[in-house]
Design a protein around this motif. Sequence first.
Motif, PDB file in Angstrom:
ATOM      1  N   ASP A 138     -10.296  -2.782   3.545  1.00 24.49           N
ATOM      2  CA  ASP A 138      -9.681  -4.063   3.910  1.00 24.49           C
ATOM      3  C   ASP A 138      -8.538  -4.417   2.974  1.00 24.49           C
ATOM      4  OD1 ASP A 138     -11.444  -4.305   6.020  1.00 24.49           O
ATOM      5  OD2 ASP A 138     -12.788  -5.689   4.977  1.00 24.49           O
ATOM      6  N   LEU A 139      -8.701  -4.133   1.681  1.00 28.46           N
ATOM      7  CA  LEU A 139      -7.635  -4.396   0.710  1.00 28.46           C
ATOM      8  C   LEU A 139      -6.409  -3.546   1.037  1.00 28.46           C
ATOM      9  CD1 LEU A 139      -6.904  -5.886  -1.969  1.00 28.46           C
ATOM     10  CD2 LEU A 139      -7.687  -3.824  -3.148  1.00 28.46           C
TER      11      LEU A 139
ATOM     12  N   ALA B 113       1.445 -10.530   5.563  1.00 34.54           N
ATOM     13  CA  ALA B 113       0.135 -10.982   5.075  1.00 34.54           C
ATOM     14  C   ALA B 113       0.281 -11.656   3.713  1.00 34.54           C
ATOM     15  CB  ALA B 113      -0.825  -9.805   4.956  1.00 34.54           C
ATOM     16  N   ASP B 114      -0.561 -12.648   3.459  1.00 34.98           N
ATOM     17  CA  ASP B 114      -0.642 -13.248   2.119  1.00 34.98           C
ATOM     18  C   ASP B 114      -1.560 -12.338   1.312  1.00 34.98           C
ATOM     19  OD1 ASP B 114      -0.797 -14.722  -0.178  1.00 34.98           O
ATOM     20  OD2 ASP B 114      -1.431 -16.586   0.801  1.00 34.98           O
ATOM     21  N   ARG B 115      -0.991 -11.333   0.721  1.00 36.46           N
ATOM     22  CA  ARG B 115      -1.736 -10.238   0.115  1.00 36.46           C
ATOM     23  C   ARG B 115      -2.559 -10.627  -1.107  1.00 36.46           C
ATOM     24  NH1 ARG B 115       3.575  -6.572   1.143  1.00 36.46           N
ATOM     25  NH2 ARG B 115       3.161  -6.268   3.352  1.00 36.46           N
TER      26      ARG B 115
ATOM     27  N   GLN C 141     -12.613  -0.040  -0.218  1.00 40.92           N
ATOM     28  CA  GLN C 141     -11.519  -1.017  -0.297  1.00 40.92           C
ATOM     29  C   GLN C 141     -10.561  -0.872   0.883  1.00 40.92           C
ATOM     30  OE1 GLN C 141     -10.331  -0.380  -4.533  1.00 40.92           O
ATOM     31  NE2 GLN C 141     -10.973  -2.519  -4.773  1.00 40.92           N
TER      32      GLN C 141
ATOM     33  N   THR D 172       0.841  -1.183   0.000  1.00 39.37           N
ATOM     34  CA  THR D 172       0.000   0.000   0.000  1.00 39.37           C
ATOM     35  C   THR D 172       0.881   1.238   0.000  1.00 39.37           C
ATOM     36  OG1 THR D 172      -1.739  -1.160   1.199  1.00 39.37           O
ATOM     37  CG2 THR D 172      -1.799   1.235   1.288  1.00 39.37           C
TER      38      THR D 172
ATOM     39  N   ALA E 131      -5.571  -2.300   3.925  1.00 37.61           N
ATOM     40  CA  ALA E 131      -4.986  -2.798   5.170  1.00 37.61           C
ATOM     41  C   ALA E 131      -4.209  -4.087   4.940  1.00 37.61           C
ATOM     42  CB  ALA E 131      -6.082  -3.007   6.215  1.00 37.61           C
ATOM     43  N   THR E 132      -4.730  -4.973   4.102  1.00 37.01           N
ATOM     44  CA  THR E 132      -4.033  -6.226   3.798  1.00 37.01           C
ATOM     45  C   THR E 132      -2.680  -5.960   3.165  1.00 37.01           C
ATOM     46  OG1 THR E 132      -6.079  -7.481   3.566  1.00 37.01           O
ATOM     47  CG2 THR E 132      -4.141  -8.367   2.438  1.00 37.01           C
ATOM     48  N   PHE E 133      -2.632  -5.055   2.184  1.00 34.44           N
ATOM     49  CA  PHE E 133      -1.380  -4.770   1.483  1.00 34.44           C
ATOM     50  C   PHE E 133      -0.427  -3.927   2.326  1.00 34.44           C
ATOM     51  CE2 PHE E 133      -3.469  -6.651  -2.050  1.00 34.44           C
ATOM     52  CZ  PHE E 133      -2.459  -7.058  -2.908  1.00 34.44           C
TER      53      PHE E 133
ATOM     54  N   ARG F 184      -0.097  -4.636   5.677  1.00 39.67           N
ATOM     55  CA  ARG F 184       0.258  -5.491   6.821  1.00 39.67           C
ATOM     56  C   ARG F 184       1.463  -6.379   6.484  1.00 39.67           C
ATOM     57  NH1 ARG F 184      -4.478  -6.488   8.331  1.00 39.67           N
ATOM     58  NH2 ARG F 184      -4.956  -8.049   6.774  1.00 39.67           N
TER      59      ARG F 184
ATOM     60  N   THR G 279      -8.690 -11.198  -1.934  1.00 42.92           N
ATOM     61  CA  THR G 279      -8.121 -10.353  -2.991  1.00 42.92           C
ATOM     62  C   THR G 279      -8.384 -11.001  -4.343  1.00 42.92           C
ATOM     63  OG1 THR G 279      -6.372  -9.562  -1.522  1.00 42.92           O
ATOM     64  CG2 THR G 279      -6.004  -9.287  -3.886  1.00 42.92           C
TER      65      THR G 279
END
Length: 174
Positions: free
Chosen positions: A95-96, A105-107, A93, A50, A98-100, A102, A112
């Motif tokens: 959550d997306l 994380a398995d992004r 988006q 991100t 935040a995932t990228f 973290r 995704t």
Amino acid sequence: MPGAAGAADTKCTAGAAQAGPALLRSAFREHAAGVAVITAWGGHRPVGFTATSLSSASAEPPVICFGVGTGSSSWPVIEQAGHVGVHMLADGQHDLAATFARPGADRFAPPTRWRSGPFGVPLIEGTNAWLVCRPLARVPAGDHRMVLAEVVAGESVEGGRPLVYHQGRFGTLA
């Protein structure tokens, strides 16, 4: 001229904070920024992160600029990548983003949604826009590199609402 800073004026204003990481973080919490995800193919798997440091650098030719930390797990791939994907995230988006953002994380795992795009660049589905770019330069900037990249392909959704980052949180425009 009253109020103009002169060349000999080297003193800080009373109450001014000393320049450093804390001041920079504090100042930029007050600056709303669009949220993007940068992706690349890392040989055996896609990588991404991100970014809120995305900007347009030139319209002719079309060139963008983004920052990437040299300590990030994505940097070794971005450093060598022939092409990168730049995705402007849409409202909703969070959550997306935040995932990228973290670490570890398995992004690219569900939920995704992504596909292989031009030049094998991983493209995230459902974003307001995506661009495939060819890096032109990776300029040292402290603990980051500023990547200047020429846009070679892309798609943009008309009227999409952007995801923004402000005060340390992902949000939307009012």
